[in-house]
Write a protein that holds these residues in place. Structure first.
Motif, short mmCIF file in Angstrom:
data_model
loop_
_atom_site.label_atom_id
_atom_site.label_comp_id
_atom_site.label_asym_id
_atom_site.label_seq_id
_atom_site.Cartn_x
_atom_site.Cartn_y
_atom_site.Cartn_z
N SER A 154 -37.85 49.85 -20.94
CA SER A 154 -38.56 49.74 -19.67
C SER A 154 -39.96 49.18 -19.89
CB SER A 154 -38.67 51.10 -18.99
OG SER A 154 -37.41 51.65 -18.70
N VAL A 206 -31.78 42.20 -9.95
CA VAL A 206 -32.64 43.30 -10.40
C VAL A 206 -32.49 44.55 -9.55
CG1 VAL A 206 -34.32 41.59 -11.22
CG2 VAL A 206 -34.72 42.75 -9.04
N ARG A 250 -32.54 48.28 -10.80
CA ARG A 250 -33.23 48.34 -12.09
C ARG A 250 -34.75 48.22 -11.94
NH1 ARG A 250 -32.54 44.49 -15.82
NH2 ARG A 250 -32.10 42.82 -14.31
N PHE A 251 -35.19 47.40 -11.00
CA PHE A 251 -36.62 47.17 -10.79
C PHE A 251 -37.08 47.84 -9.51
CE2 PHE A 251 -37.06 42.80 -13.14
CZ PHE A 251 -36.43 43.35 -14.24
N MET A 282 -39.81 48.08 -14.34
CA MET A 282 -38.59 47.41 -14.79
C MET A 282 -37.86 48.30 -15.78
SD MET A 282 -40.05 43.52 -15.22
CE MET A 282 -41.01 43.92 -16.68
N ASN A 283 -36.69 48.73 -15.41
CA ASN A 283 -35.86 49.58 -16.26
C ASN A 283 -34.60 48.83 -16.69
OD1 ASN A 283 -37.70 51.71 -15.79
ND2 ASN A 283 -36.55 52.39 -14.00
N SER A 284 -33.96 49.34 -17.71
CA SER A 284 -32.71 48.76 -18.22
C SER A 284 -32.85 47.25 -18.39
CB SER A 284 -31.56 49.07 -17.25
OG SER A 284 -31.42 50.46 -17.09
N LEU A 285 -33.89 46.85 -19.06
CA LEU A 285 -34.17 45.42 -19.20
C LEU A 285 -33.07 44.72 -20.00
CD1 LEU A 285 -38.00 45.66 -19.69
CD2 LEU A 285 -36.87 44.21 -18.01
N LYS A 286 -32.84 43.47 -19.63
CA LYS A 286 -31.82 42.65 -20.26
C LYS A 286 -32.47 41.39 -20.83
CE LYS A 286 -28.51 44.05 -16.69
NZ LYS A 286 -27.57 43.57 -15.63
N ASP A 326 -33.83 38.87 -18.49
CA ASP A 326 -35.07 39.16 -17.75
C ASP A 326 -36.28 38.50 -18.42
OD1 ASP A 326 -33.82 42.46 -17.23
OD2 ASP A 326 -33.88 40.83 -15.76
#
Length: 121
Positions: free
Chosen positions: A17, A64, A67-68, A83-87, A90
């Protein structure tokens, strides 16, 4: 005039995150909707999220959602993007903007300088 300064970017791993901040100064912050956009190398600038001047309405690009989270603090003249669970997808330079709430860049009058977010796999 509104001056916008982003911070909080960095290099993280997938699943991590980050919280981006955008500090505003100048004309009345609360008068403007705020947006976050991002631009990856070789790609067009993309809408990420927006929040109305009151904070009562938020909007996200589908990629997003969930997640965001965009939020704003009027007392601090700051807008955030949690921002969580970033990929890895992103990864981009993230920009905040002030203007009319919309998903198109031309609705925004003021822009920050951007902050780099890099997500490694």
């Amino acid at each position: 005039q509104v001056q916008l300064v982003e911070s909080g970017g960095g290099l993280v791993q997938a699943g991590d995150s980050l919280r981006l901040s955008c500090a505003a100064s100048g004309r009345t912050f609360s008068s403007y909707a705020m947006g976050w956009f991002r631009q990856a190398p070789g790609k067009e600038r993309e809408f990420v999220a927006a929040i109305s001047w009151s904070g009562g309405n938020t909007y996200y690009v589908d990629s997003v959602k969930g997640r965001f989270t965009i939020s704003r603090d009027g007392a601090k003249n700051t807008v955030y993007l949690q921002m969580n669970s970033l990929k890895p997808e992103d990864t981009a330079v993230y920009y905040c903007a002030a203007g009319s709430v919309a998903s198109t860049a031309d609705a925004y009058d003021y822009w920050g300088q951007g902050t780099q977010v890099t997500v490694s796999s």
